[in-house]
Motif scaffolding. Sequence first.
Motif, short mmCIF file in Angstrom:
data_model
loop_
_atom_site.label_atom_id
_atom_site.label_comp_id
_atom_site.label_asym_id
_atom_site.label_seq_id
_atom_site.Cartn_x
_atom_site.Cartn_y
_atom_site.Cartn_z
N GLN A 71 12.63 18.84 -5.87
CA GLN A 71 12.71 17.63 -5.21
C GLN A 71 11.48 17.20 -5.17
OE1 GLN A 71 15.23 16.99 -0.71
NE2 GLN A 71 14.22 19.04 -1.30
N ILE A 72 11.52 15.91 -4.21
CA ILE A 72 9.88 15.51 -4.09
C ILE A 72 10.56 14.43 -2.54
CG2 ILE A 72 8.06 13.58 -4.09
CD1 ILE A 72 8.40 13.76 -7.18
N LEU A 73 9.51 15.23 -1.66
CA LEU A 73 9.79 15.01 -0.63
C LEU A 73 8.34 14.01 -0.01
CD1 LEU A 73 11.18 18.07 1.63
CD2 LEU A 73 12.45 15.83 0.40
N CYS A 74 8.82 12.69 0.82
CA CYS A 74 7.15 11.64 1.61
C CYS A 74 7.06 12.83 2.81
CB CYS A 74 8.03 10.65 1.78
SG CYS A 74 8.31 9.59 0.54
N LEU A 75 5.91 12.75 2.67
CA LEU A 75 4.92 13.83 4.20
C LEU A 75 4.20 12.80 4.79
CD1 LEU A 75 3.76 16.61 2.26
CD2 LEU A 75 5.69 16.88 3.57
N GLU A 76 4.85 11.85 5.70
CA GLU A 76 4.39 10.93 6.03
C GLU A 76 2.91 11.24 7.13
OE1 GLU A 76 5.69 7.09 6.01
OE2 GLU A 76 7.06 8.05 4.65
N ASP A 77 2.96 12.19 7.46
CA ASP A 77 2.28 12.81 8.85
C ASP A 77 1.31 13.42 7.86
OD1 ASP A 77 4.14 12.02 10.87
OD2 ASP A 77 4.90 13.73 10.98
N VAL A 78 0.87 13.47 6.89
CA VAL A 78 -0.54 14.11 5.83
C VAL A 78 -1.16 12.55 5.85
CG1 VAL A 78 -0.84 15.36 4.06
CG2 VAL A 78 1.06 15.69 5.29
N PRO A 79 -2.17 12.88 6.40
CA PRO A 79 -3.03 11.72 6.32
C PRO A 79 -3.86 11.57 5.12
CG PRO A 79 -4.19 13.69 7.54
CD PRO A 79 -2.92 13.48 7.22
N THR A 80 -3.70 10.17 4.30
CA THR A 80 -4.05 9.71 2.98
C THR A 80 -5.60 9.64 2.77
OG1 THR A 80 -2.97 8.43 2.20
CG2 THR A 80 -1.96 10.94 1.82
N GLU A 81 -6.11 8.48 4.37
CA GLU A 81 -7.04 7.21 4.10
C GLU A 81 -8.60 7.76 3.40
OE1 GLU A 81 -4.46 8.13 6.81
OE2 GLU A 81 -3.71 6.02 6.47
N SER A 82 -8.33 8.77 3.77
CA SER A 82 -9.93 8.75 3.03
C SER A 82 -9.74 9.03 1.73
CB SER A 82 -10.66 10.14 3.78
OG SER A 82 -9.80 10.93 3.12
N ALA B 49 1.16 -0.99 -0.05
CA ALA B 49 0.18 0.15 0.51
C ALA B 49 0.76 1.28 0.07
CB ALA B 49 -0.64 0.29 1.64
N HIS B 50 0.33 2.02 -0.09
CA HIS B 50 0.96 3.70 -0.39
C HIS B 50 0.12 4.90 0.10
CE1 HIS B 50 3.86 6.57 -1.71
NE2 HIS B 50 3.04 7.77 -1.94
N ARG B 51 0.50 5.11 1.45
CA ARG B 51 -0.18 6.42 2.20
C ARG B 51 0.02 7.20 3.06
NH1 ARG B 51 -4.15 2.75 2.20
NH2 ARG B 51 -4.56 0.32 2.54
N HIS B 52 0.73 7.79 1.87
CA HIS B 52 1.53 9.44 2.58
C HIS B 52 1.03 10.01 1.58
CE1 HIS B 52 4.97 6.68 1.48
NE2 HIS B 52 5.39 8.49 0.72
N ALA B 53 1.51 11.50 1.51
CA ALA B 53 1.36 12.48 0.65
C ALA B 53 2.49 12.66 0.09
CB ALA B 53 0.08 13.35 0.84
N HIS B 54 3.23 13.86 -0.93
CA HIS B 54 4.03 14.16 -1.25
C HIS B 54 4.24 15.74 -1.90
CE1 HIS B 54 5.14 10.10 -2.17
NE2 HIS B 54 5.89 9.44 -2.51
N PHE B 55 5.48 16.37 -1.36
CA PHE B 55 5.59 17.45 -1.19
C PHE B 55 6.49 17.65 -2.38
CE2 PHE B 55 7.96 21.71 -1.38
CZ PHE B 55 6.05 22.10 -0.93
N HIS B 56 5.90 17.97 -4.18
CA HIS B 56 7.13 18.64 -4.61
C HIS B 56 7.82 20.25 -5.06
CE1 HIS B 56 8.04 19.53 -8.91
NE2 HIS B 56 8.30 18.55 -9.22
N GLU C 201 -3.72 9.37 -5.47
CA GLU C 201 -1.78 10.39 -4.72
C GLU C 201 -2.11 11.33 -5.01
OE1 GLU C 201 0.68 9.98 -8.18
OE2 GLU C 201 0.47 7.96 -8.73
N LEU C 202 -1.62 12.42 -3.83
CA LEU C 202 -2.16 13.46 -2.87
C LEU C 202 -0.40 13.54 -3.59
CD1 LEU C 202 -3.72 15.69 -1.26
CD2 LEU C 202 -2.59 14.72 0.30
N VAL C 203 -0.34 14.78 -4.16
CA VAL C 203 0.98 15.76 -4.41
C VAL C 203 0.74 17.36 -4.15
CG1 VAL C 203 2.97 15.67 -5.67
CG2 VAL C 203 1.99 14.05 -6.15
N LEU C 204 1.14 17.88 -2.91
CA LEU C 204 1.38 19.28 -2.84
C LEU C 204 2.95 19.80 -3.23
CD1 LEU C 204 0.68 18.66 1.06
CD2 LEU C 204 -1.07 19.20 -1.13
N HIS C 205 2.46 21.02 -4.24
CA HIS C 205 3.09 21.08 -4.99
C HIS C 205 3.66 23.13 -4.26
CE1 HIS C 205 3.55 19.71 -8.21
NE2 HIS C 205 2.55 19.22 -8.00
N GLY C 206 4.69 23.45 -4.20
CA GLY C 206 5.58 24.90 -3.81
C GLY C 206 6.44 24.93 -3.71
#
Length: 154
Positions: A109-120, A96-103, A134-139
Amino acid sequence: MPDYAPYRHPLPSARELISAHGGRVTRTRIAVIETLQAGQHPLSHDEIGAALTAAGVVHDRVTLYRALDWLVEQGIAQRIAGGERAWRFEIRHDGAHRHAHFHCDRCGQILCLEDVPTESSPTLPAGFELDRAELVLHGACADCGRQGIKAGTR
């Protein structure tokens, strides 16, 4: 330089993972899995290739692409869209893949965001079936934000 150290995990786990999916156990597949397991963030094809070269694993670009494609098809790894149409890869833990990413749109660079919930999961129309989301946040990452680097200058 990316922060990863191939071969931090024992070799048999990569062999078992490949065998469990009915695949042919090859040195390249083993090295790719272990490189992804050791990665601190999703890795690009070039980063994986550099890690294999540093570890003395003989490979070519096509073999590496095929190994990555097979790992994704089997659900062992996952592709994440990076900047400039380049894929990044990471191991899927427990299938399973259960975390978001920040791009970071500035340095790529792409970072794993383990603490951002993606279960719903969203409510889908009747007859639709969700395979993955997939949840990818940009900034801008912390380094680029502090340095005031503009997009595309790195």
